[in-house]
Design an enzyme around this catalytic site. Structure first.
Site, PDB file in Angstrom:
ATOM      1  N   ASP A   1     -43.380   3.520  25.068  1.00 50.34           N
ATOM      2  CA  ASP A   1     -43.707   2.476  24.105  1.00 50.34           C
ATOM      3  C   ASP A   1     -45.111   1.917  24.395  1.00 50.34           C
ATOM      4  OD1 ASP A   1     -44.032  -0.202  23.223  1.00 50.34           O
ATOM      5  OD2 ASP A   1     -41.984  -0.774  23.641  1.00 50.34           O
TER       6      ASP A   1
ATOM      7  N   LYS B   1     -45.799  -8.904  15.684  1.00 52.21           N
ATOM      8  CA  LYS B   1     -45.020  -8.379  16.802  1.00 52.21           C
ATOM      9  C   LYS B   1     -45.907  -7.461  17.636  1.00 52.21           C
ATOM     10  CE  LYS B   1     -40.914  -8.233  17.510  1.00 52.21           C
ATOM     11  NZ  LYS B   1     -39.590  -7.681  17.797  1.00 52.21           N
TER      12      LYS B   1
ATOM     13  N   HIS C   1     -39.625   8.063  22.340  1.00 51.85           N
ATOM     14  CA  HIS C   1     -41.045   7.729  22.267  1.00 51.85           C
ATOM     15  C   HIS C   1     -41.920   8.965  22.417  1.00 51.85           C
ATOM     16  CE1 HIS C   1     -39.634   3.531  22.709  1.00 51.85           C
ATOM     17  NE2 HIS C   1     -40.698   3.288  21.968  1.00 51.85           N
TER      18      HIS C   1
ATOM     19  N   CYS D   1     -44.121   4.352  19.156  1.00 52.48           N
ATOM     20  CA  CYS D   1     -43.311   5.067  18.161  1.00 52.48           C
ATOM     21  C   CYS D   1     -43.790   4.780  16.749  1.00 52.48           C
ATOM     22  CB  CYS D   1     -41.821   4.760  18.299  1.00 52.48           C
ATOM     23  SG  CYS D   1     -41.334   3.094  17.820  1.00 52.48           S
ATOM     24  N   TYR D   2     -44.406   3.610  16.546  1.00 54.29           N
ATOM     25  CA  TYR D   2     -44.910   3.294  15.211  1.00 54.29           C
ATOM     26  C   TYR D   2     -46.137   4.128  14.851  1.00 54.29           C
ATOM     27  CZ  TYR D   2     -41.476  -0.386  15.236  1.00 54.29           C
ATOM     28  OH  TYR D   2     -40.290  -1.062  15.299  1.00 54.29           O
TER      29      TYR D   2
END
Lengths: 331, 411
Positions: free
Chosen positions: B341, B246, B351, B251-252
């Site tokens: 993002d 993906k 975010h 945010c990850y």
């Protein structure tokens, strides 16, 4: 009671005779609220009337209609959804209509947790009557976004709670034909082969699934999904994974090919070696060939160390990870 | 199946190439700049971010109506971001936060998404974290203890356990089946899913792993598998993706990046699972001993959070910290303040919160213990980019965590 379209034509609730007995309850934000939202008039009024029926615990048709209005304005208000469920139970509402309602809301809010939770509640009540509708619905959403997490979760719940497994493996196959990189479809495939009562379980399916993954790997060695899937087929039985000649041979095949997509092949080989694989001479040779282009001329008898060293170079984003892996090798 | 050359790209491939193209354009442009210009581009736009954050605390546009059931989250995202920047909010505004959240509180305990809304685990977590971030007697004493029923979802487990741990009300009854459930949520890929059978996902991986640590059952997870999965979630674009194949999302930087900070204190367990003798004391209960827990003594669950952070991080971080910082600073910042993002997406408070949290995580990832500040080499861009350190289990600023811990330990 019909739904209004367009603010210009909307008759405020305060002017509707069928709501004249209700005193709207304003939101109590306190005197100096933070993160205050500059709500539009329609929003304020709808929620004021919602609060009134909610506090009065009025479980009536007009309250049901009002929850729909509130949901349209903010599909994330779980209090409204909760109350809607209480009303549906009290009125013994038509749950098939309710499926239609959620589908409508989901069109513009497919990533909203509350909608899916509500859908699950409705489907649970309808039981197996809902099975095909639910599978169709999730399929629709997945056509728009083949990785929608909520849709997949819901679909898995439907299969386990209500059944409908017949075409699921084929559905996974179809999605993977369309996009072999769709990890959600690979995950679903794993779910099907391990959970479907129509198939024999992981071990029974293993051989054919190994072939399927290997084929996918060979077509796109840079695709992480089938590599992890292949490993997953041996979950709980690493020894069989190490001993399956198809695993080491697909590594060999990818490493021998004339392209640069061998990170996963090397990573898999490393794991195999760490779990006791006795590498063939061919494997040793192909790894050495990759090393030949580097500055380090010392042949290291420890193949795993060499693999780590190559990975540090070809996969620099994970250099620290490969260094750590190397440090953990038993010499 | 044909070889890649003869096929049209799949949706995944196309989406990925579009993002890569856009991001590499930014990196290439950056690479061609003179040193000073590069330094300027790497600067964290503190003033702009503060303006965006304070503005949100004071007023939100009508489009925020869709977050009307998430206002404690907005408080947390904004206040935590401000705290990470090392800034303060004026005392009057702080009082307003405390008062507002009190209006969101349910008489039976727990916080709803807004005044008059039902209490909910997630909004309770957000409210408690927001109040801890505000800090001080008035804020902390406004939290009423509560007892929650369990919901079924890894995120729900985390929010419940996290709050209970903070408030010192974790007990074995609450904890009992949580570990079993989360173990079932670790997938064949190595990451953790929201529910058993679902796909491994960054958000749930953080929540699941953090929860297992808090209930002292992390050793039940396949940590080597977890590490391998999360290590591969960092792409050539430098940011982290939430799931295999993906797209990356800033945010990850926290959800995935944060897992490494947790793993750094678990090396003994990792070594055990790799069936290796640990280079330290070589004792199976090493991690337990270090966290002050002992197989022979009853475990004090409520001490885990505190003992965890007091334990030194054992190694270098196993992800590429500077690369992630580069992504956040060059691609995540909105020119008018706030973070997004990825380039092309709009900024938002969620975010902003998690990009900054991830950035802080990176900056402190090489620090051996909490007393030694990060070396300049660990901080991408000017050293003034340095943020406040966080507690990696709870994602609140460390200083605020200590204050709250002391407060609740005494009550």
């Amino acid at each position: 009671m019909d739904s209004d379209e367009g603010n210009a034509q909307r008759v405020p609730l305060s002017q509707r005779p069928d709501w004249s007995d209700v005193t709207p309850v304003p939101q109590d934000d306190g005197p100096n609220p933070v993160v205050p939202i500059a709500y539009k008039e329609e929003f304020v009024e709808t929620m004021n009337y919602f609060r009134a029926v909610y506090l009065a615990d009025e479980r009536s048709p007009r309250a049901l209609w009002l929850t729909a209005e509130a949901i349209r304005l903010n599909a994330g208000n779980y209090t409204v959804w909760h109350f809607r469920r209480l009303i549906l139970e009290a009125l013994d509402g038509d749950l098939h209509d309710e499926l239609g309602f959620t589908e409508n809301i989901a069109k513009s809010n497919s990533k909203n947790y509350q909608i899916w939770h509500h859908r699950r509640w409705v489907a649970e009540k309808l039981g197996t009557d809902a099975t095909s509708k639910e599978l169709e619905f999730t399929k629709k959403i997945l056509t728009l976004d083949a990785k929608n997490y909520h849709a997949w979760s819901h679909r898995q719940w439907v299969l386990q709670a209500l059944g409908g497994w017949d075409d699921e493996l084929h559905y996974c196959w179809q999605l993977l034909e369309e996009d072999i990189f769709n990890n959600s479809a690979w995950n679903q495939r794993y779910f099907v082969i391990t959970t479907s009562p129509l198939l024999g379980g992981l071990e029974a399916m293993r051989e054919s699934e190994v072939s399927y993954s290997v084929e996918a790997i060979v077509a796109h060695p840079e695709n992480e999904s089938p590599w992890r899937y292949l490993r997953g087929l041996y979950k709980g039985d690493i020894e069989s994974w190490v001993n399956d000649p198809q695993v080491s041979s697909v590594c060999l095949k990818v490493l021998s090919a004339k392209n640069n997509n061998f990170t996963f092949a090397l990573s898999t080989l490393l794991d195999l070696l760490c779990h006791g694989l006795q590498p063939s001479q061919e494997l040793r040779d192909v790894v050495d060939a990759l090393k030949a282009s580097g500055e380090n001329d010392q042949p290291d008898p420890d193949l795993a160390k060499t693999v780590c060293w190559i990975l540090e170079s070809v996969d620099p984003m994970r250099a620290n990870y490969w260094k750590w892996r190397k440090s953990k090798l038993i010499s | 199946m044909d070889s890649s050359a003869s096929q049209t790209p799949t949706v995944s491939q196309r989406d990925q190439w579009m993002v890569e193209h856009r991001i590499f354009q930014i990196y290439d442009f950056f690479g061609g700049l003179p040193r000073k210009a590069q330094s300027a581009m790497l600067e964290l736009q503190r003033e702009n971010h503060m303006e965006y954050l304070i503005k949100g605390l004071k007023r939100l546009e009508p489009s925020f109506s869709v977050l009307d059931a998430n206002r404690p989250w907005l408080c947390y995202w904004i206040l935590h971001s401000i705290a990470l920047l090392g800034e303060c909010v004026e005392p009057e505004l702080e009082d307003n936060v405390v008062d507002f959240l009190s209006h969101c509180q349910d008489p039976n305990g727990g916080y709803g998404g807004g005044p008059g809304q039902m209490p909910h685990l997630a909004t309770t977590y957000a409210a408690v974290n927001a109040l801890i971030t505000v800090g001080g007697e008035r804020s902390l004493s406004s939290i009423n203890r509560m007892h929650d029923a369990g919901e079924i979802d890894v995120r729900a487990c985390y929010t419940a356990i996290s709050v209970a741990s903070f408030l010192n009300i974790l007990d074995n009854e609450l904890v009992q089946n949580v570990g079993d459930y989360i173990v079932r949520c670790q997938t064949y890929e190595g990451g953790i899913a929201g529910e058993p059978g679902a796909e491994a996902h960054g958000g749930y991986t953080f929540c699941g792993f953090a929860t297992m640590i808090l209930i002292n059952e992390a050793n039940r997870l396949d940590l080597a598998g977890l590490l391998d999965w999360v290590a591969f979630r960092q792409g050539k674009e430098c940011g982290f993706q939430g799931r295999t194949n993906k797209l990356i999302d800033s945010c990850y930087s926290f959800w995935q990046g944060g897992v490494f900070a947790l793993l750094q204190r678990f090396h003994s367990t990792l070594d055990e699972q790799l069936a290796l003798p640990h280079s330290g004391e070589g004792d199976c209960t090493n991690d337990s001993q270090k966290t002050g827990l002992n197989a022979s003594c009853p475990v004090n669950l409520n001490s885990i959070g505190y003992n965890f952070i007091k334990q030194p991080a054992e190694t270098e971080p196993l992800f590429h910290s500077l690369a992630l910082q580069q992504y956040i600073l060059l691609c995540g910042q909105d020119i008018e303040g706030g973070m997004r993002d990825k380039p092309g997406k709009g900024r938002d408070y969620y975010h902003t919160c998690y990009s900054l949290s991830g950035l802080s995580g990176c900056q402190y990832s090489s620090a051996e213990d909490e007393d030694s500040p990060p070396l300049p080499s660990a901080v991408m861009g000017p050293y003034s980019n340095l943020l406040e350190p966080i507690h990696p289990l709870f994602n609140v600023v460390l200083e605020k965590y200590y204050e709250a811990h002391e407060f609740f330990a005494m009550s």
